[in-house]
Design an enzyme around this catalytic site. Sequence first.
Site, short mmCIF file in Angstrom:
data_model
loop_
_atom_site.label_atom_id
_atom_site.label_comp_id
_atom_site.label_asym_id
_atom_site.label_seq_id
_atom_site.Cartn_x
_atom_site.Cartn_y
_atom_site.Cartn_z
N GLY A 103 -3.68 -4.21 6.27
CA GLY A 103 -2.86 -3.76 7.25
C GLY A 103 -3.15 -2.36 7.96
O GLY A 103 -3.97 -1.65 7.35
N ASP A 145 -6.99 2.80 -3.16
CA ASP A 145 -8.02 3.16 -1.94
C ASP A 145 -8.11 4.58 -1.44
O ASP A 145 -7.20 5.28 -1.17
CB ASP A 145 -6.99 2.53 -0.70
CG ASP A 145 -7.69 2.39 0.61
OD1 ASP A 145 -8.76 2.91 0.53
OD2 ASP A 145 -7.10 1.98 1.50
N LYS A 185 -2.84 4.83 -2.69
CA LYS A 185 -3.70 5.69 -1.66
C LYS A 185 -4.04 6.85 -2.69
O LYS A 185 -3.16 7.50 -3.30
CB LYS A 185 -2.96 6.31 -0.62
CG LYS A 185 -2.86 5.05 0.56
CD LYS A 185 -4.05 4.70 1.12
CE LYS A 185 -3.95 3.68 2.25
NZ LYS A 185 -5.15 3.27 2.75
N SER A 233 0.98 -1.30 -0.03
CA SER A 233 -0.02 -0.13 -0.05
C SER A 233 0.98 1.17 -0.06
O SER A 233 1.82 1.35 0.98
CB SER A 233 -0.85 0.08 1.32
OG SER A 233 -1.51 0.89 1.26
N LYS A 274 -1.00 -0.81 -4.33
CA LYS A 274 -2.10 -0.26 -4.11
C LYS A 274 -1.72 1.24 -3.73
O LYS A 274 -0.86 1.52 -3.04
CB LYS A 274 -2.87 -0.99 -2.86
CG LYS A 274 -3.70 0.00 -2.17
CD LYS A 274 -4.70 -0.84 -1.03
CE LYS A 274 -4.47 0.33 0.38
NZ LYS A 274 -5.03 -0.78 1.61
N LYS A 307 -9.85 -6.99 8.01
CA LYS A 307 -8.74 -6.65 8.98
C LYS A 307 -8.96 -6.99 10.40
O LYS A 307 -10.11 -6.91 10.70
CB LYS A 307 -8.33 -5.07 9.28
CG LYS A 307 -7.87 -4.31 7.79
CD LYS A 307 -7.87 -2.84 8.15
CE LYS A 307 -7.22 -2.35 6.82
NZ LYS A 307 -7.41 -0.76 6.67
N GLU A 331 -10.92 0.47 -3.40
CA GLU A 331 -11.14 0.20 -2.17
C GLU A 331 -11.93 1.51 -1.32
O GLU A 331 -11.18 2.75 -1.49
CB GLU A 331 -9.76 -0.26 -1.29
CG GLU A 331 -9.95 -0.57 0.18
CD GLU A 331 -8.76 -0.67 0.88
OE1 GLU A 331 -7.64 -1.35 -0.01
OE2 GLU A 331 -8.44 -0.84 1.81
N ASP A 371 -13.75 -1.87 3.11
CA ASP A 371 -12.67 -1.89 4.10
C ASP A 371 -13.62 -1.31 5.44
O ASP A 371 -14.17 -2.18 6.03
CB ASP A 371 -11.39 -1.26 3.85
CG ASP A 371 -10.60 -0.91 5.16
OD1 ASP A 371 -10.61 -1.39 6.23
OD2 ASP A 371 -9.20 -0.47 4.65
O1 OSB Z 1 -7.12 1.77 4.38
O2 OSB Z 1 -5.97 -0.02 4.44
C1 OSB Z 1 -6.05 1.16 4.67
C2 OSB Z 1 -2.96 2.06 6.74
C3 OSB Z 1 -3.62 2.66 7.88
C4 OSB Z 1 -5.04 2.92 7.92
C5 OSB Z 1 -5.73 2.41 7.03
C6 OSB Z 1 -5.25 1.80 5.94
C7 OSB Z 1 -3.88 1.59 5.76
C8 OSB Z 1 -3.04 0.97 4.51
C9 OSB Z 1 -1.52 0.54 5.00
O3 OSB Z 1 -3.44 0.96 3.53
C10 OSB Z 1 -1.65 -0.80 5.07
C11 OSB Z 1 -0.27 -1.30 5.73
O4 OSB Z 1 0.83 -1.02 4.99
O5 OSB Z 1 -0.18 -1.64 6.85
MG MG Z 2 -8.16 0.54 3.32
#
Ligand code: OSB
Ligand code: MG
Length: 375
Positions: A290, A188, A163, A135, A161, A262, A213, A238
């Site tokens: 994560g 995402d 952001k 991510s 992925k 999660k 996402e 999510d």
């Molecule tokens: O939306 O998946 C998410 C990190 C913090 C809060 C929300 C998210 C995330 C990530 C990072 O996308 C995932 C990771 O590398 O741990």
């Molecule tokens: Mg997410």
Amino acid sequence: MRIESITLRELGMRLRFPFETSFGVTQMRRILLVEMIADGVTGWGEVTTAEAPFYNYETTDTAWHIISDFITPLLIGKEVRTATDIPSLVSKIRGHQMAKAGVENALWDIEAQQKNISLVELLGGTKNEIACGVSLGIRESPEALVNKVAEELGNGYQRIKLKIKPGKDVEFIAAVRKQFPKIQLSVDGNSAYDLSDIDHLQKFDEFELLMIEQPLQWDDIYSHGELQKCIKTALCLDECISHSRHAEAAIQFGACRIINIKLGRVGGYSEARRVHDISSNHSIPVWCGGMLESGVGRAHNIALSTLPNFTLPGDVSASARYWTQDIIDPEVEVTSRGTIRVPNRPGIGYDVDRNSVNRFTMRQRSWNAELTVGA
Ligand code: OSB
Ligand code: MG
């Protein structure tokens, strides 16, 4: 198993690089670890709250409060048959899934060790290697993002992925897609859009994304259903999925074609397996999300990812992407094929490095059954 003691620690751990999402930038993590002892066996869990209530409503401080003042008094000194007994014992506490998960998951670690099997085996996992994606946080420019994608593909990761947020989306996705026409690519939005953005989100269809996402509001399954009717790209939920009844509702309503599971967000392994099974019964693939976890949370995510319906690469990646030094031994490493080899030792399969834990600990509190009235 008799729950003899619970120790709650808050660790301050600095990420190697700041991580930017639509809701803000994170660099200092405040992580809660749960250390539980039952029948003389020690187990570990991680509370995956963020520092601020911008992903969901929980925070490190609300979890400290809920575990200290409400969860621990319900559990300390209690006799339980299995870790799956925990949810009903704490069910009168509404919500606060991440606080509950940190505690329940520690008992899963203990139960596996007591049976002398890996957590994977106790859960019913079926893989000895899991597929990994990364991510990537929001960057300054599309060029900077393309460079980062190239680096992570070079490290072997199977899925990228991105952001995104309004103003930092189409141009960035287009640049990555142009440079890498064939890769598995997803985005995402972390709830930064709403239904008035339908026309804008329709533009994403041309990028052949694996999924979008959680583009819409964190608690709005209905709007995602409306959006899914208007776009070709699969939606993945999510934030919206806090338990298996949400998963059932979202699937029935057509609000997603993929679910990110999660452990913390759904309240621990018992509920995560229910979300997994419901998705599986409806042919909805899942993957493991994560929350910038330390090694303890990472180890749990690896075990969860071995369940059969985790058929898409997850966000569980190498310790070294986050930490100069992780708190488990060995640290989580990723193969050049973009996989993590699943440990088969009893319990979570990694040693918790107490020296590192102590070094990062900011505060701690312990509860002991022998010192608790009524336990
Ligand atoms: O939306 O998946 C998410 C990190 C913090 C809060 C929300 C998210 C995330 C990530 C990072 O996308 C995932 C990771 O590398 O741990
Ligand atoms: Mg997410």
